[in-house]
Design a protein around this motif. Structure first.
Motif, PDB file in Angstrom:
ATOM      1  N   ILE A 101      -5.297   4.216   5.399  1.00  7.10           N
ATOM      2  CA  ILE A 101      -4.096   3.968   5.544  1.00  7.10           C
ATOM      3  C   ILE A 101      -3.170   3.970   4.914  1.00  7.10           C
ATOM      4  O   ILE A 101      -2.038   4.070   5.916  1.00  7.10           O
ATOM      5  CB  ILE A 101      -4.629   1.992   6.063  1.00  7.10           C
ATOM      6  CG1 ILE A 101      -5.685   1.706   6.683  1.00  7.10           C
ATOM      7  CG2 ILE A 101      -3.302   1.737   6.015  1.00  7.10           C
ATOM      8  CD1 ILE A 101      -6.075   0.312   6.435  1.00  7.10           C
ATOM      9  N   SER A 102      -3.593   4.674   3.532  1.00  9.05           N
ATOM     10  CA  SER A 102      -2.245   5.022   3.122  1.00  9.05           C
ATOM     11  C   SER A 102      -1.662   6.369   3.592  1.00  9.05           C
ATOM     12  O   SER A 102      -0.625   6.694   3.991  1.00  9.05           O
ATOM     13  CB  SER A 102      -2.752   4.999   1.225  1.00  9.05           C
ATOM     14  OG  SER A 102      -2.933   4.116   0.608  1.00  9.05           O
ATOM     15  N   ARG A 103      -2.482   7.418   4.034  1.00  8.74           N
ATOM     16  CA  ARG A 103      -1.997   8.388   4.908  1.00  8.74           C
ATOM     17  C   ARG A 103      -1.693   7.383   6.314  1.00  8.74           C
ATOM     18  O   ARG A 103      -0.731   8.562   6.417  1.00  8.74           O
ATOM     19  CB  ARG A 103      -2.966   9.419   4.774  1.00  8.74           C
ATOM     20  CG  ARG A 103      -3.547  10.450   3.722  1.00  8.74           C
ATOM     21  CD  ARG A 103      -4.407  10.231   3.984  1.00  8.74           C
ATOM     22  NE  ARG A 103      -5.004  10.968   2.360  1.00  8.74           N
ATOM     23  CZ  ARG A 103      -4.681  12.022   1.961  1.00  8.74           C
ATOM     24  NH1 ARG A 103      -4.658  12.662   2.278  1.00  8.74           N
ATOM     25  NH2 ARG A 103      -5.681  12.038   0.716  1.00  8.74           N
ATOM     26  N   ARG A 104      -1.729   6.865   6.468  1.00  8.45           N
ATOM     27  CA  ARG A 104      -0.275   6.613   7.504  1.00  8.45           C
ATOM     28  C   ARG A 104      -1.441   6.942   8.445  1.00  8.45           C
ATOM     29  O   ARG A 104      -0.841   7.207   9.812  1.00  8.45           O
ATOM     30  CB  ARG A 104       1.114   6.306   7.396  1.00  8.45           C
ATOM     31  CG  ARG A 104       1.595   5.262   6.058  1.00  8.45           C
ATOM     32  CD  ARG A 104       1.112   4.427   6.676  1.00  8.45           C
ATOM     33  NE  ARG A 104       2.151   3.991   5.878  1.00  8.45           N
ATOM     34  CZ  ARG A 104       1.997   2.938   4.607  1.00  8.45           C
ATOM     35  NH1 ARG A 104       0.200   3.485   4.211  1.00  8.45           N
ATOM     36  NH2 ARG A 104       2.627   1.993   4.024  1.00  8.45           N
ATOM     37  N   LEU A 140       1.264  -1.365   0.065  1.00  8.26           N
ATOM     38  CA  LEU A 140      -0.093   0.061   0.058  1.00  8.26           C
ATOM     39  C   LEU A 140       1.308   1.114   0.177  1.00  8.26           C
ATOM     40  O   LEU A 140       1.969   1.184   0.982  1.00  8.26           O
ATOM     41  CB  LEU A 140      -1.162  -0.062   1.443  1.00  8.26           C
ATOM     42  CG  LEU A 140      -2.163   0.569   0.956  1.00  8.26           C
ATOM     43  CD1 LEU A 140      -3.295   0.341   0.162  1.00  8.26           C
ATOM     44  CD2 LEU A 140      -2.610   0.408   2.809  1.00  8.26           C
ATOM     45  N   LYS A 141       0.315   2.044  -0.977  1.00  9.96           N
ATOM     46  CA  LYS A 141       1.846   3.065  -0.812  1.00  9.96           C
ATOM     47  C   LYS A 141       1.489   4.301   0.881  1.00  9.96           C
ATOM     48  O   LYS A 141       0.128   4.156   0.603  1.00  9.96           O
ATOM     49  CB  LYS A 141       0.977   4.215  -2.204  1.00  9.96           C
ATOM     50  CG  LYS A 141      -0.131   4.779  -1.751  1.00  9.96           C
ATOM     51  CD  LYS A 141      -0.529   5.851  -3.287  1.00  9.96           C
ATOM     52  CE  LYS A 141      -1.788   6.656  -2.996  1.00  9.96           C
ATOM     53  NZ  LYS A 141      -3.364   6.307  -2.752  1.00  9.96           N
ATOM     54  N   ASN A 142       3.110   4.863   0.091  1.00  7.13           N
ATOM     55  CA  ASN A 142       2.884   5.255   1.455  1.00  7.13           C
ATOM     56  C   ASN A 142       2.602   7.042   1.849  1.00  7.13           C
ATOM     57  O   ASN A 142       3.772   7.531   0.601  1.00  7.13           O
ATOM     58  CB  ASN A 142       4.008   5.428   1.882  1.00  7.13           C
ATOM     59  CG  ASN A 142       4.771   6.294   3.586  1.00  7.13           C
ATOM     60  OD1 ASN A 142       4.430   6.950   3.578  1.00  7.13           O
ATOM     61  ND2 ASN A 142       5.171   5.130   4.277  1.00  7.13           N
ATOM     62  N   ASP A 143       1.091   7.264   1.684  1.00 10.54           N
ATOM     63  CA  ASP A 143       1.123   8.795   0.988  1.00 10.54           C
ATOM     64  C   ASP A 143       2.600   9.927   2.412  1.00 10.54           C
ATOM     65  O   ASP A 143       2.230  11.030   1.161  1.00 10.54           O
ATOM     66  CB  ASP A 143      -0.299   9.078   1.522  1.00 10.54           C
ATOM     67  CG  ASP A 143      -1.174   8.434   0.325  1.00 10.54           C
ATOM     68  OD1 ASP A 143      -0.822   8.729  -0.730  1.00 10.54           O
ATOM     69  OD2 ASP A 143      -1.883   8.440   0.330  1.00 10.54           O
ATOM     70  N   THR A 144       2.668  10.001   2.766  1.00 10.86           N
ATOM     71  CA  THR A 144       3.534  10.720   3.831  1.00 10.86           C
ATOM     72  C   THR A 144       4.654  10.613   2.890  1.00 10.86           C
ATOM     73  O   THR A 144       5.086  12.257   2.660  1.00 10.86           O
ATOM     74  CB  THR A 144       3.731  10.300   4.893  1.00 10.86           C
ATOM     75  OG1 THR A 144       4.332   9.148   5.024  1.00 10.86           O
ATOM     76  CG2 THR A 144       2.108  10.387   6.173  1.00 10.86           C
TER      77      THR A 144
END
Lengths: 339, 339
Positions: B117-120, A51-55
């Motif tokens: 979740i991508s946005r953590r 899952l891509k890491n948006d931060t």
DNA sequence: GATAATTCCACCATCGATTGTGTAGAATTT
DNA sequence: AAATTCTACACAATCGATGGTGGAATTATC
């Protein structure tokens, strides 16, 4: 707790991070990556639940795909509906919204704005408190795309979304006047609030046009609350002279005023007429459904989003735009023709 | 458009990034940085309007200080009040919330969860649709701290915040029975919704305890909407036999039912009594204020936040907690004693 | 068979902030 | 004067993703 990153995948397939990145962003053809490699990567990514890491992406891209929306009172159905439409529209464009509630607290507003900027939101839709415009200046100073919502501040050049407060109110007052009302009370909001000022201006203008005089006692400014509506209505109705109709500046005040009227033992619309700004679900629920000025909530939300995104996308300096929407007089049964 | 970063400041003062970072995070004493240097940095940071970059910090710290809140309908005052309190509580702890609205759309729920979740986000407060629990599993699979809100899913072990739906409903039904009602209708929500199931269970239990029979025609499950309440009430009232009282499973349904009753030419409570789940502002506004079961909204919000944060802070495995709160019967004037 | 043209990827810098570790030079001690 | 201790920082790795540039390996061309 070990999360899959591009590197994880790259290590397993023995390619570089960048290759994985390009594949997962559907740029592999343009970057000359073979279908075989691409497929391997795609499959593995799915297997490992990548899952891509948006931060990380945001940091690198200097773009967060996040919009801040600041309202004054999220529990007011006007705002909760606005938010619903704004969220839906932005979501469709790939944006997430951070909703903030100031509760008419200026410090909170300021602190929320700073927090949003720290988070590097791509833009802000703000319904400001207006007691001070310093907070707004900060946003502009930081060059964060901004749309001002539900307000009209002359000293502040910016993009606006607003309704014809004055004209809308005039429709309401003129309607009352056409029904023979001459003594019309105004129960308004905060005196520093532009909506209230404009609605009040509309009220005065209509009264003046009809050569009707305004009784000081029939005018109350205050907070946009049920309590203010209630207190104002009862106070006015308990004095010697009473108006035959009320205009109220928002939904909360209107409900409060209605309750106040009822508690004074008066009937709407037989004993007293009332008309107010904002339509809302329960307006139709009262013994006699309420006549109101309806704001085009969905349109307002969509316009705000469109305006903001055009700022976000284009770095060039488009001139400021004001999106001025029309209100509508929704006639129900809370006013009486006393001609 | 050039933003000040730690490096900007470091370059000017001729120190390293790390020194600037430590000073601006108030760690300079511990790190043996002289007061002189610290002061220079502090002053310059202010002069240059330095603002921390949360995307960078989040990436590095693996912590975003962001919580996702997913509700089914933000325009329902129950949720908008919950959100208000949740936001306030989390804000006080330094967290920002991202509010998502599913509108009872399962795909939307799934996609929103992935986006969060991508946005953590550091945690999620979820009021799930419940048609499928797969979405919830994803959150658990990713090990994202989670509090389930306003639902009760047996198959899903997790932290919960909920109210005594069954007992609350029983209070309502027993109150009606004590007033002599024997024919009581139930207008409920979605049949897959745990709240509705439990409220319905409470209804049946109370009826059974009083040896009252339940007429199939008096029971309607459906959506939590005004329309469903309206349609159900009118449909029931237009048949040959009609109940003397209604229980409605939420605020929207209640309002719809009230309107339906009125449109059938009946009076509340003279012709028919009504009692419902959820208290709301306009419950007091009807000709006869509505008797309702009130949920402790603020307490629910605070408990959800507390529960979630304890998960966020502690990596150790605390056993799952269910915060079960009590409802309250608020007696107003929408039911009539027909003994 | 030698050179040119592709194909397919790796390398590396970068985004901005945080932190453990290392180290000049000054200060102090012996 | 040499040894030791502080003081006050710098260095570099790291978080995860992105994209320009350059180059090895393979294929095509004459």
């Amino acid at each position: 707790m070990n999360v899959t990153t591009l590197q994880t995948i790259a290590d397993i397939i023995n390619v570089s991070r960048s290759t994985v990145s390009r594949v997962l962003n559907n740029k592999w053809e343009r970057s000359g990556i073979s279908r075989v490699t691409a497929d391997k990567i795609t499959v593995l990514a799915k297997d490992l639940n990548y899952l891509k890491n948006d931060t990380a992406r945001s940091l690198r891209e200097k773009k967060t795909f996040t919009i801040g929306v600041i309202v004054r009172d999220i529990t007011n159905p006007f705002y909760s509906h606005i938010i619903k439409f704004v969220e839906r529209a932005l979501y469709a464009k790939g944006y997430t919204i951070i909703i903030c509630n100031t509760g008419y607290d200026l410090d909170r507003e300021s602190s929320l704005i700073n927090s949003l900027i720290s988070r590097r939101v791509d833009g802000i839709i703000l319904s400001p408190i207006q007691k001070s415009i310093e907070n707004i200046s900060i946003i502009k100073f930081r060059n964060v795309p901004l749309v001002l919502f539900d307000c009209n501040i002359d000293e502040m050049k910016a993009d606006y979304v607003l309704v014809d407060n004055e004209a809308g109110t005039m429709k309401a007052i003129e309607y009352l006047i056409s029904q023979g009302h001459k003594e019309i009370g105004y129960i308004g909001g905060n005196s520093y609030d532009s909506n209230n000022r404009l609605r009040y201006a509309g009220y005065r203008k209509s009264m003046q046009l009809a050569s009707l005089s305004i009784h000081k006692n029939y005018v109350k400014h205050g907070r946009y609350t049920f309590k203010h509506g209630y207190d104002s209505a009862t106070e006015i109705l308990r004095s010697k002279n009473v108006p035959t109709a009320f205009f109220t500046a928002n939904n909360r005040i209107m409900l409060g005023a209605c309750k106040g009227i009822m508690d004074c033992g008066l009937q709407i619309p037989d004993d007293i007429s009332i008309i107010g700004f904002d339509d809302f679900e329960t307006a139709t629920m009262l013994p006699n459904p309420l006549t109101v000025i309806r704001q085009p909530v969905q349109e307002m939300a969509l316009n705000a989003v469109a305006l903001l995104l055009s700022r976000v996308d284009k770095t060039n300096n488009i001139p400021y735009v004001t999106s001025l929407l029309k209100t509508e007089l929704v006639i129900r049964n809370s006013t009486k023709d006393i001609n």
